[in-house]
Motif scaffolding. Structure first.
Motif, mmCIF file in Angstrom:
data_model
loop_
_atom_site.group_PDB
_atom_site.id
_atom_site.type_symbol
_atom_site.label_atom_id
_atom_site.label_comp_id
_atom_site.label_asym_id
_atom_site.label_seq_id
_atom_site.Cartn_x
_atom_site.Cartn_y
_atom_site.Cartn_z
ATOM 1 N N ARG A 101 12.198 5.332 5.740
ATOM 2 C CA ARG A 101 11.078 5.951 5.035
ATOM 3 C C ARG A 101 9.740 5.443 5.587
ATOM 4 N NH1 ARG A 101 12.390 7.996 -0.421
ATOM 5 N NH2 ARG A 101 14.614 7.787 -0.706
ATOM 6 N N LEU A 102 9.633 4.139 5.740
ATOM 7 C CA LEU A 102 8.389 3.565 6.262
ATOM 8 C C LEU A 102 8.154 3.986 7.707
ATOM 9 C CD1 LEU A 102 8.513 0.021 4.656
ATOM 10 C CD2 LEU A 102 6.855 1.836 4.173
ATOM 11 N N ARG B 92 20.162 6.400 -2.899
ATOM 12 C CA ARG B 92 21.056 6.557 -1.750
ATOM 13 C C ARG B 92 20.215 6.834 -0.516
ATOM 14 N NH1 ARG B 92 21.461 11.682 0.162
ATOM 15 N NH2 ARG B 92 21.153 13.418 -1.272
ATOM 16 N N ALA B 93 20.805 6.564 0.619
ATOM 17 C CA ALA B 93 20.109 6.860 1.868
ATOM 18 C C ALA B 93 20.003 8.374 2.024
ATOM 19 C CB ALA B 93 20.858 6.262 3.050
ATOM 20 N N PRO B 94 18.860 8.867 2.489
ATOM 21 C CA PRO B 94 18.734 10.309 2.717
ATOM 22 C C PRO B 94 19.746 10.788 3.757
ATOM 23 C CG PRO B 94 16.590 9.263 2.750
ATOM 24 C CD PRO B 94 17.611 8.167 2.749
ATOM 25 N N SER B 95 20.312 11.946 3.519
ATOM 26 C CA SER B 95 21.270 12.536 4.448
ATOM 27 C C SER B 95 20.536 13.292 5.553
ATOM 28 C CB SER B 95 22.184 13.502 3.700
ATOM 29 O OG SER B 95 21.422 14.629 3.258
ATOM 30 N N ARG B 96 21.301 13.750 6.511
ATOM 31 C CA ARG B 96 20.735 14.580 7.583
ATOM 32 C C ARG B 96 20.085 15.831 6.993
ATOM 33 N NH1 ARG B 96 22.035 15.056 13.192
ATOM 34 N NH2 ARG B 96 23.591 13.448 12.829
ATOM 35 N N ALA B 97 20.719 16.419 5.993
ATOM 36 C CA ALA B 97 20.163 17.623 5.357
ATOM 37 C C ALA B 97 18.861 17.307 4.630
ATOM 38 C CB ALA B 97 21.182 18.224 4.390
ATOM 39 N N ASP B 98 18.810 16.133 3.967
ATOM 40 C CA ASP B 98 17.574 15.730 3.280
ATOM 41 C C ASP B 98 16.425 15.631 4.278
ATOM 42 O OD1 ASP B 98 18.896 15.418 0.786
ATOM 43 O OD2 ASP B 98 19.429 13.340 1.280
ATOM 44 N N TRP B 99 16.658 14.946 5.393
ATOM 45 C CA TRP B 99 15.616 14.795 6.411
ATOM 46 C C TRP B 99 15.297 16.137 7.054
ATOM 47 C CZ3 TRP B 99 12.412 11.036 6.354
ATOM 48 C CH2 TRP B 99 12.805 9.748 5.948
ATOM 49 N N GLY B 100 16.311 16.981 7.200
ATOM 50 C CA GLY B 100 16.097 18.297 7.793
ATOM 51 C C GLY B 100 15.138 19.155 6.983
ATOM 52 N N ARG C 159 12.945 -5.896 -4.089
ATOM 53 C CA ARG C 159 14.084 -5.732 -3.194
ATOM 54 C C ARG C 159 14.118 -4.271 -2.766
ATOM 55 N NH1 ARG C 159 13.788 -10.289 -1.992
ATOM 56 N NH2 ARG C 159 15.114 -11.932 -2.772
ATOM 57 N N TYR C 160 14.265 -4.072 -1.463
ATOM 58 C CA TYR C 160 14.209 -2.737 -0.871
ATOM 59 C C TYR C 160 15.577 -2.332 -0.347
ATOM 60 C CZ TYR C 160 9.191 -3.515 -1.028
ATOM 61 O OH TYR C 160 7.920 -3.766 -1.456
ATOM 62 N N ASP C 161 15.847 -1.040 -0.427
ATOM 63 C CA ASP C 161 17.048 -0.477 0.191
ATOM 64 C C ASP C 161 16.863 -0.452 1.701
ATOM 65 O OD1 ASP C 161 18.390 0.158 -2.219
ATOM 66 O OD2 ASP C 161 17.399 2.123 -2.330
ATOM 67 N N PHE D 129 0.843 -1.198 0.000
ATOM 68 C CA PHE D 129 0.000 0.000 0.000
ATOM 69 C C PHE D 129 0.880 1.251 0.000
ATOM 70 C CE2 PHE D 129 -2.165 3.343 2.454
ATOM 71 C CZ PHE D 129 -3.276 3.541 1.657
ATOM 72 N N TYR D 130 1.882 1.283 0.880
ATOM 73 C CA TYR D 130 2.804 2.423 0.916
ATOM 74 C C TYR D 130 3.541 2.562 -0.417
ATOM 75 C CZ TYR D 130 2.306 3.394 5.923
ATOM 76 O OH TYR D 130 1.834 3.764 7.156
ATOM 77 N N GLU D 131 3.845 1.440 -1.032
ATOM 78 C CA GLU D 131 4.508 1.454 -2.331
ATOM 79 C C GLU D 131 3.629 2.137 -3.384
ATOM 80 O OE1 GLU D 131 5.924 -1.765 -5.693
ATOM 81 O OE2 GLU D 131 5.851 -2.428 -3.616
ATOM 82 N N THR D 132 2.340 1.854 -3.369
ATOM 83 C CA THR D 132 1.439 2.478 -4.355
ATOM 84 C C THR D 132 1.363 3.986 -4.172
ATOM 85 O OG1 THR D 132 -0.571 2.190 -3.038
ATOM 86 C CG2 THR D 132 0.014 0.402 -4.559
ATOM 87 N N HIS D 133 1.699 4.475 -2.981
ATOM 88 C CA HIS D 133 1.685 5.912 -2.711
ATOM 89 C C HIS D 133 3.073 6.542 -2.840
ATOM 90 C CE1 HIS D 133 -2.280 4.915 -1.189
ATOM 91 N NE2 HIS D 133 -2.555 6.184 -1.412
ATOM 92 N N GLY D 134 4.053 5.759 -3.289
ATOM 93 C CA GLY D 134 5.378 6.313 -3.549
ATOM 94 C C GLY D 134 6.251 6.496 -2.330
ATOM 95 N N ILE D 135 5.855 5.962 -1.199
ATOM 96 C CA ILE D 135 6.676 6.089 0.012
ATOM 97 C C ILE D 135 7.954 5.276 -0.148
ATOM 98 C CG2 ILE D 135 6.775 5.719 2.515
ATOM 99 C CD1 ILE D 135 4.757 7.904 1.668
ATOM 100 N N VAL D 136 7.839 4.080 -0.682
ATOM 101 C CA VAL D 136 9.002 3.250 -1.013
ATOM 102 C C VAL D 136 8.888 2.852 -2.483
ATOM 103 C CG1 VAL D 136 9.445 2.371 1.317
ATOM 104 C CG2 VAL D 136 7.846 1.144 -0.163
#
Length: 153
Positions: free
Chosen positions: A55-56, A83-91, A47-49, A29-36
């Motif tokens: 993200r979930l 790539r994994a989101p950085s601290r700045a991305d999450w910020g 296969r998931y990162d 369901f989350y996949e259909t909404h673009g979360i992952v």
């Protein structure tokens, strides 16, 4: 179009379910909404990162705080792929949610501070009642209990 490289390994949907506590159907369901956005391996399996765990988790927390999934997905679309989101991305994402969370806290405080004097009062003091609205004056500004909830309700 994704710029991510195909994964030979990565987490299976079952691994992701075990780590997040979500049902496989919820992850889809989350996949259909673009979360992952999983990739498919040579056998066609998702296969998931490892970053999809975060993200979930973030989406689950934001939903518990009352944010609609569409808004969460919109904010998370700004996170990088591959790539994994950085601290700045999450910020950057946190900044947008922080303002909305602060507004909700302020609304809850107004509700707490105004409603406690109203419940059980029997409206014996209508001049001080936050719900009293003679002549529906507040209705001109819009619907709902505007004095308690504020203009954003």
């Amino acid at each position: 179009m994704s710029h991510r490289k195909p994964l030979s390994q990565g987490l299976s949907i079952g691994d992701l379910a075990a780590r997040t506590g979500l049902a496989v159907s919820a992850i889809r369901f989350y996949e259909t909404h673009g979360i992952v956005r999983p990739l498919r391996n040579a056998g066609g399996h998702r296969r998931y990162d490892r970053s999809d765990l975060r993200r979930l988790s973030f989406a689950m927390i934001a939903q518990r705080l009352g944010f609609p999934l569409a808004e969460i997905a919109e904010q998370m679309a700004a996170l990088p792929e591959g790539r994994a989101p950085s601290r700045a991305d999450w910020g950057r994402i946190a900044g947008g949610f922080r303002m909305k969370i602060d507004a909700r806290i302020a609304a809850l405080e107004r509700l707490r501070d105004n409603l406690d004097g109203c419940i059980g009062c029997g409206c014996l003091s209508l001049d001080r009642c936050s719900l009293y609205n003679p002549g529906d004056i507040e209705g001109r500004a819009g619907p709902g209990p505007r004095r308690i909830m504020g203009a954003e309700n």
